[in-house]
Design a protein around this motif. Sequence first.
Motif, PDB file in Angstrom:
ATOM      1  N   ASP A  20     -27.172  84.067  -8.456  1.00  0.00           N
ATOM      2  CA  ASP A  20     -28.021  83.354  -9.422  1.00  0.00           C
ATOM      3  C   ASP A  20     -29.365  82.982  -8.794  1.00  0.00           C
ATOM      4  O   ASP A  20     -30.417  83.172  -9.409  1.00  0.00           O
ATOM      5  CB  ASP A  20     -27.334  82.076  -9.922  1.00  0.00           C
ATOM      6  CG  ASP A  20     -26.170  82.357 -10.856  1.00  0.00           C
ATOM      7  OD1 ASP A  20     -26.061  83.493 -11.358  1.00  0.00           O
ATOM      8  OD2 ASP A  20     -25.363  81.429 -11.061  1.00  0.00           O
ATOM      9  N   ARG A  61     -26.736  91.354 -18.287  1.00  0.00           N
ATOM     10  CA  ARG A  61     -26.814  91.663 -16.854  1.00  0.00           C
ATOM     11  C   ARG A  61     -28.152  91.239 -16.277  1.00  0.00           C
ATOM     12  O   ARG A  61     -29.175  91.321 -16.934  1.00  0.00           O
ATOM     13  CB  ARG A  61     -26.626  93.164 -16.637  1.00  0.00           C
ATOM     14  CG  ARG A  61     -25.256  93.641 -17.003  1.00  0.00           C
ATOM     15  CD  ARG A  61     -25.112  95.107 -16.704  1.00  0.00           C
ATOM     16  NE  ARG A  61     -23.871  95.625 -17.223  1.00  0.00           N
ATOM     17  CZ  ARG A  61     -23.545  96.906 -17.198  1.00  0.00           C
ATOM     18  NH1 ARG A  61     -24.362  97.789 -16.656  1.00  0.00           N
ATOM     19  NH2 ARG A  61     -22.397  97.300 -17.694  1.00  0.00           N
ATOM     20  N   PRO A  72     -21.540  89.024 -16.606  1.00  0.00           N
ATOM     21  CA  PRO A  72     -20.586  87.914 -16.655  1.00  0.00           C
ATOM     22  C   PRO A  72     -19.286  88.266 -15.941  1.00  0.00           C
ATOM     23  O   PRO A  72     -18.850  89.408 -15.939  1.00  0.00           O
ATOM     24  CB  PRO A  72     -20.341  87.719 -18.157  1.00  0.00           C
ATOM     25  CG  PRO A  72     -21.523  88.340 -18.818  1.00  0.00           C
ATOM     26  CD  PRO A  72     -21.962  89.466 -17.926  1.00  0.00           C
ATOM     27  N   VAL A 105     -25.778  92.265 -12.168  1.00  0.00           N
ATOM     28  CA  VAL A 105     -24.615  91.388 -12.212  1.00  0.00           C
ATOM     29  C   VAL A 105     -24.441  90.915 -13.639  1.00  0.00           C
ATOM     30  O   VAL A 105     -25.379  90.395 -14.253  1.00  0.00           O
ATOM     31  CB  VAL A 105     -24.788  90.180 -11.265  1.00  0.00           C
ATOM     32  CG1 VAL A 105     -23.565  89.284 -11.320  1.00  0.00           C
ATOM     33  CG2 VAL A 105     -25.051  90.646  -9.846  1.00  0.00           C
ATOM     34  N   PRO A 126     -18.193  87.131 -12.341  1.00  0.00           N
ATOM     35  CA  PRO A 126     -19.255  88.147 -12.384  1.00  0.00           C
ATOM     36  C   PRO A 126     -18.699  89.549 -12.134  1.00  0.00           C
ATOM     37  O   PRO A 126     -17.698  89.716 -11.448  1.00  0.00           O
ATOM     38  CB  PRO A 126     -20.184  87.725 -11.260  1.00  0.00           C
ATOM     39  CG  PRO A 126     -19.301  87.040 -10.268  1.00  0.00           C
ATOM     40  CD  PRO A 126     -18.201  86.402 -11.064  1.00  0.00           C
ATOM     41  N   ALA A 161     -21.429  83.353  -6.690  1.00  0.00           N
ATOM     42  CA  ALA A 161     -22.237  83.333  -7.911  1.00  0.00           C
ATOM     43  C   ALA A 161     -23.533  82.562  -7.705  1.00  0.00           C
ATOM     44  O   ALA A 161     -24.581  82.966  -8.225  1.00  0.00           O
ATOM     45  CB  ALA A 161     -21.436  82.748  -9.067  1.00  0.00           C
TER      46      ALA A 161
END
Length: 142
Positions: free
Chosen positions: A107, A7, A56, A54, A58, A103
Amino acid sequence: MTAGAERRAIPMRIIIEQPVVGVVHSLQARDGSPLDPKSSRGGEALAFDFQISVGPGPKFFGDQVLREGPLRRFVYIRIGQLAGDPSSPWSRRMKIDIHDIPADLSDRAADSGGVIAITVIGTAADGTPACATQRPTGRRIV
């Protein structure tokens, strides 16, 4: 690697533009209690800061993150009586989805240490505090 280790922490900010003047708003804690109550004195925007993580997928986690079904994640803004103002004529909540944050935006925020700011309009067409699910008018890194 454990799920928690995968995370990434991301600061978030909900900005309520055009709130109804004098009406108390607050973030909602997971236990349902109001957090950080505030109201607009002259129509200025209200901002609520909190942190999410967050993973995977997500998948979104955090003290203010609630879930509905396997995918939907959201944050509640409490309004009026629910925000801690017993004299308010309103007792409402505003639901703001976060599961659909792109995402690439999460990111970039995680990589830069930036805050994801989600903006919503706080007044409904009838002039009362907006409630129910509110679509963001903007999402950006600040």
